[in-house]
Write an enzyme that holds these catalytic residues in place. Structure first.
Site, mmCIF file in Angstrom:
data_model
loop_
_atom_site.group_PDB
_atom_site.id
_atom_site.type_symbol
_atom_site.label_atom_id
_atom_site.label_comp_id
_atom_site.label_asym_id
_atom_site.label_seq_id
_atom_site.Cartn_x
_atom_site.Cartn_y
_atom_site.Cartn_z
ATOM 1 N N ASP A 146 0.802 -1.228 0.000
ATOM 2 C CA ASP A 146 0.000 0.000 0.000
ATOM 3 C C ASP A 146 0.834 1.277 0.000
ATOM 4 O O ASP A 146 0.416 2.304 0.540
ATOM 5 C CB ASP A 146 -0.968 0.015 1.206
ATOM 6 C CG ASP A 146 -1.861 -1.210 1.214
ATOM 7 O OD1 ASP A 146 -2.199 -1.687 0.119
ATOM 8 O OD2 ASP A 146 -2.222 -1.681 2.312
ATOM 9 N N LYS B 86 1.642 2.241 -5.075
ATOM 10 C CA LYS B 86 2.146 1.702 -6.348
ATOM 11 C C LYS B 86 1.211 2.025 -7.520
ATOM 12 O O LYS B 86 1.656 2.380 -8.605
ATOM 13 C CB LYS B 86 2.337 0.176 -6.231
ATOM 14 C CG LYS B 86 3.374 -0.209 -5.181
ATOM 15 C CD LYS B 86 3.444 -1.719 -4.985
ATOM 16 C CE LYS B 86 2.235 -2.326 -4.321
ATOM 17 N NZ LYS B 86 2.021 -1.960 -2.908
ATOM 18 N N GLY C 84 -4.505 -4.245 -3.893
ATOM 19 C CA GLY C 84 -5.520 -3.219 -4.153
ATOM 20 C C GLY C 84 -4.757 -1.965 -4.515
ATOM 21 O O GLY C 84 -4.161 -1.334 -3.644
ATOM 22 N N HIS C 85 -4.701 -1.642 -5.795
ATOM 23 C CA HIS C 85 -3.898 -0.513 -6.269
ATOM 24 C C HIS C 85 -4.820 0.627 -6.705
ATOM 25 O O HIS C 85 -5.594 0.482 -7.648
ATOM 26 C CB HIS C 85 -2.996 -0.953 -7.429
ATOM 27 C CG HIS C 85 -1.947 -1.947 -7.014
ATOM 28 N ND1 HIS C 85 -1.001 -2.449 -7.874
ATOM 29 C CD2 HIS C 85 -1.691 -2.514 -5.803
ATOM 30 C CE1 HIS C 85 -0.221 -3.279 -7.209
ATOM 31 N NE2 HIS C 85 -0.613 -3.342 -5.955
ATOM 32 N N ARG D 290 -9.956 -2.980 6.083
ATOM 33 C CA ARG D 290 -9.473 -3.030 7.471
ATOM 34 C C ARG D 290 -8.637 -1.787 7.787
ATOM 35 O O ARG D 290 -7.901 -1.294 6.912
ATOM 36 C CB ARG D 290 -8.565 -4.257 7.665
ATOM 37 C CG ARG D 290 -9.288 -5.572 7.581
ATOM 38 C CD ARG D 290 -8.313 -6.734 7.706
ATOM 39 N NE ARG D 290 -7.438 -6.850 6.544
ATOM 40 C CZ ARG D 290 -6.486 -7.771 6.415
ATOM 41 N NH1 ARG D 290 -6.265 -8.642 7.394
ATOM 42 N NH2 ARG D 290 -5.737 -7.836 5.336
HETATM 43 P P1 GDP Z 1 -0.873 0.429 -3.485
HETATM 44 O O1 GDP Z 1 -1.438 -0.871 -3.049
HETATM 45 O O2 GDP Z 1 0.603 0.513 -3.252
HETATM 46 O O3 GDP Z 1 -1.240 0.797 -4.892
HETATM 47 O O4 GDP Z 1 -1.516 1.530 -2.534
HETATM 48 P P2 GDP Z 1 -3.086 1.650 -2.128
HETATM 49 O O5 GDP Z 1 -3.832 2.095 -3.309
HETATM 50 O O6 GDP Z 1 -3.525 0.415 -1.450
HETATM 51 O O7 GDP Z 1 -2.999 2.749 -1.000
HETATM 52 C C1 GDP Z 1 -2.466 4.004 -1.233
HETATM 53 C C2 GDP Z 1 -3.520 5.073 -0.936
HETATM 54 O O8 GDP Z 1 -2.910 6.330 -0.835
HETATM 55 C C3 GDP Z 1 -4.539 5.226 -2.027
HETATM 56 O O9 GDP Z 1 -5.764 5.594 -1.457
HETATM 57 C C4 GDP Z 1 -3.990 6.358 -2.892
HETATM 58 O O10 GDP Z 1 -5.013 7.071 -3.582
HETATM 59 C C5 GDP Z 1 -3.371 7.224 -1.844
HETATM 60 N N1 GDP Z 1 -2.172 7.970 -2.261
HETATM 61 C C6 GDP Z 1 -1.163 7.605 -3.072
HETATM 62 N N2 GDP Z 1 -0.201 8.536 -3.080
HETATM 63 C C7 GDP Z 1 -0.608 9.525 -2.259
HETATM 64 C C8 GDP Z 1 -0.032 10.758 -1.818
HETATM 65 O O11 GDP Z 1 1.074 11.133 -2.177
HETATM 66 N N3 GDP Z 1 -0.776 11.505 -0.944
HETATM 67 C C9 GDP Z 1 -1.996 11.119 -0.491
HETATM 68 N N4 GDP Z 1 -2.640 11.901 0.356
HETATM 69 N N5 GDP Z 1 -2.561 9.963 -0.881
HETATM 70 C C10 GDP Z 1 -1.863 9.171 -1.735
HETATM 71 P P1 IMO Z 2 -0.919 -4.138 -2.280
HETATM 72 O O1 IMO Z 2 -0.441 -4.667 -3.609
HETATM 73 C C1 IMO Z 2 -0.989 -4.645 2.042
HETATM 74 C C2 IMO Z 2 -0.957 -8.738 3.566
HETATM 75 C C3 IMO Z 2 -2.221 -9.237 4.258
HETATM 76 C C4 IMO Z 2 -1.616 -10.255 5.210
HETATM 77 C C5 IMO Z 2 -0.483 -10.854 4.398
HETATM 78 C C6 IMO Z 2 -0.857 -12.153 3.675
HETATM 79 O O2 IMO Z 2 -2.202 -3.426 -2.347
HETATM 80 O O3 IMO Z 2 0.173 -3.361 -1.614
HETATM 81 P P2 IMO Z 2 -2.372 -12.800 1.618
HETATM 82 O O4 IMO Z 2 -3.771 -12.426 1.263
HETATM 83 O O5 IMO Z 2 -1.363 -12.426 0.602
HETATM 84 O O6 IMO Z 2 -2.268 -14.240 2.030
HETATM 85 O O7 IMO Z 2 -2.060 -11.972 2.954
HETATM 86 O O8 IMO Z 2 -0.132 -9.879 3.441
HETATM 87 N N1 IMO Z 2 -1.186 -8.215 2.210
HETATM 88 C C7 IMO Z 2 -1.148 -6.918 1.889
HETATM 89 N N2 IMO Z 2 -0.988 -5.835 2.676
HETATM 90 N N3 IMO Z 2 -1.096 -4.501 0.710
HETATM 91 C C8 IMO Z 2 -1.232 -5.574 -0.094
HETATM 92 O O9 IMO Z 2 -1.228 -5.480 -1.445
HETATM 93 C C9 IMO Z 2 -1.315 -6.858 0.495
HETATM 94 N N4 IMO Z 2 -1.469 -8.108 0.017
HETATM 95 C C10 IMO Z 2 -1.379 -8.926 1.069
HETATM 96 O O10 IMO Z 2 -2.853 -8.184 4.921
HETATM 97 O O11 IMO Z 2 -1.043 -9.606 6.311
HETATM 98 MG MG MG Z 3 -2.942 -1.593 -1.791
#
Ligand code: GDP
Ligand code: IMO
Ligand code: MG
Length: 422
Positions: A12, A15, A39-40, A300
């Site tokens: 998270d 990316k 979840g991107h 969560r």
């Molecule tokens: P990923 O899994 O690495 O793609 O990240 P997620 O999408 O799960 O979580 C990142 C969250 O931060 C998302 O809600 C994005 O919209 C948000 N986000 C990404 N970059 C920034 C930033 O520089 N500032 C803020 N405020 N939000 C950001």
């Molecule tokens: P992105 O790509 C954050 C965590 C789960 C759990 C552990 C194992 O959005 O960054 P799994 O379902 O792979 O068996 O879970 O890894 N986890 C993540 N945490 N971002 C993710 O993906 C994750 N994918 C799995 O919360 O602790």
């Molecule tokens: Mg994510």
């Protein structure tokens, strides 16, 4: 030529947004590992989109998107996702491809994930329950079914055989839930998948590279969740690091050029497992609220803490990171002071190395404190406009990690990113 974007923490890191931003400079975006546990998030105009299976380059019309062999694919989630991006104008029939070697997540994999987590009680991993672990177990156990198998007339027989095996395991767990509705959806989604552009991913990508095309490999999860180098057993089941690009796409290491590592300006973790810099106080809560730190896949609340340079230095080392992107810097705007973990005390001894089992030693994070910048940076367009105190923070990171922070992301929007001038 292949460049890689991956997360250096526990996932998270942002990316989705960063891949979407950089995709304009590439011809192809390819996922190399993970599955719908990812979840991107990215923004298409004002519209927020969360992608689980589809690469984050999908909203660039002329770019090819590839789901590589290292990924595990849930046909049901995939079908839903294709339908939802189609509503936003994406022609996925044209620019989305799947490797025939990509392993399938079966409904019984999801059931096994749930049964296994339940059986662990307090010691549960906190899995996203998408069937990731069981699907990768079937891959390494040499039982899994792959996307290419869908085109084989014996597919249903193979499916029934594997399902029976899973049923015996589920019986052992005393798992009683009826999964027939899942199976119905699954078979419907398989029909959808059969119609897709299923390719030999390794020839596909290498031919593009040979023709001078630029590939961006998109990591899922983060280095501290890597099955080998993460905080085992609280990890995911794939190789989330740059080495995973080679085995997850079929490209040779010499083809990889830039490894772009993403770190938040602080740190989060969702699910169980060690997190040395976790904050259990008001500041942690403040970061969670300001950063909207709730899981993109499961909703969560994410655990929040200070940036951990010990873990980051380790992640830079195992990935060969050549440049860093720091995201969510804007979330620290209101803080009076910021902390940076520069060392651990492990069983009373100071170290800058990540220990073998973080959760089995007495570990305490040691901090350097910085004054906060107390300025709204979300509208800043150039590095010159960044506050001096933030520049100090960046300089410290550069010097400690010996890898330059090249970009600062200061908001979730596609264009909220600033290149660091030195
Ligand atoms: P990923 O899994 O690495 O793609 O990240 P997620 O999408 O799960 O979580 C990142 C969250 O931060 C998302 O809600 C994005 O919209 C948000 N986000 C990404 N970059 C920034 C930033 O520089 N500032 C803020 N405020 N939000 C950001
Ligand atoms: P992105 O790509 C954050 C965590 C789960 C759990 C552990 C194992 O959005 O960054 P799994 O379902 O792979 O068996 O879970 O890894 N986890 C993540 N945490 N971002 C993710 O993906 C994750 N994918 C799995 O919360 O602790
Ligand atoms: Mg994510």
């Amino acid at each position: 030529m292949v460049d890689v974007i991956l997360g250096l923490q526990w996932g998270d890191e942002g990316k989705g947004k960063i891949v979407d931003y950089f995709a304009r400079d590439y011809d192809m975006v390819a996922r190399f590992q993970g599955g719908p546990n990812a979840g991107h998030t990215l923004y298409v105009g004002d519209q927020k989109v969360v992608l689980h299976q589809i690469p984050s380059g999908i909203f660039h019309e002329s770019k090819i998107n590839l789901i590589g062999n290292g990924v595990v694919l849930d046909p049901v989630i995939f079908k839903r996702e294709c339908e939802s991006v189609a509503k936003l104008g994406v022609n996925y029939k044209k620019n989305l491809y799947i490797s025939e070697r990509t392993h399938l997540i079966l409904p019984t994999h999801r059931a096994l994930d749930k049964a296994s987590e339940l059986s662990k009680g307090q010691e549960k991993i906190g899995s996203t329950l998408k069937g990731i672990g069981p699907a990768y177990m079937d891959k390494t156990g040499r039982n899994g079914l792959r996307v290419g198998d869908l085109l084989d007339k014996n597919f249903t027989t193979q499916y029934i055989k594997l399902r029976l095996k899973h049923q015996r395991l589920l019986d052992n767990f005393n798992f009683q839930e009826d999964i027939s509705a899942w199976e119905e959806e699954f078979f419907e989604a398989l029909e959808f998948l059969r119609d897709f552009q299923i390719v030999n991913g390794e020839y596909f990508i290498n031919e593009h590279i040979a023709n001078g095309k630029k590939v961006l490999a998109e990591g899922a999860q983060g280095s501290m969740l890597d099955v080998d180098f993460g905080t085992f057993p609280f990890v995911t089941s794939s190789s989330t690091i740059s080495a995973g690009v080679c085995s997850g796409l079929g490209v040779a290491p010499q083809k990889i050029k830039e490894v772009i590592g993403i770190t938040k300006a602080y740190c989060t973790r969702v699910g169980s497992g060690p997190f040395p810099t976790e904050l259990h106080d008001e500041t942690g809560e403040r970061i969670r609220q300001a950063g909207n730190e709730f899981g993109s896949t499961t909703g969560r609340p994410r655990r929040c803490g200070w940036i951990d340079l010990v873990a980051l230095r380790f992640a830079c080392m195992i990935n060969g990171v050549t440049q860093l992107v720091m995201t969510k810097a804007d979330i620290l705007d209101g803080l009076d002071e910021l902390k940076v973990c520069h060392a651990y005390q492990v069983n009373g001894k100071e170290t800058t190395d990540v220990p073998f089992q973080m959760n089995r030693v007495n570990l305490e994070a040691m901090y350097t404190t910085f004054a906060g910048w107390k300025t709204d940076i979300s509208g800043v367009k150039g590095f010159d406009g960044m506050p001096a105190k933030m520049k100090e923070y960046i300089q410290y990171l550069d010097a400690y990690l010996k890898v330059p922070v090249q970009y600062i992301s200061n908001g979730p929007g596609r264009e909220q990113i600033v290149r660091v001038d030195r």
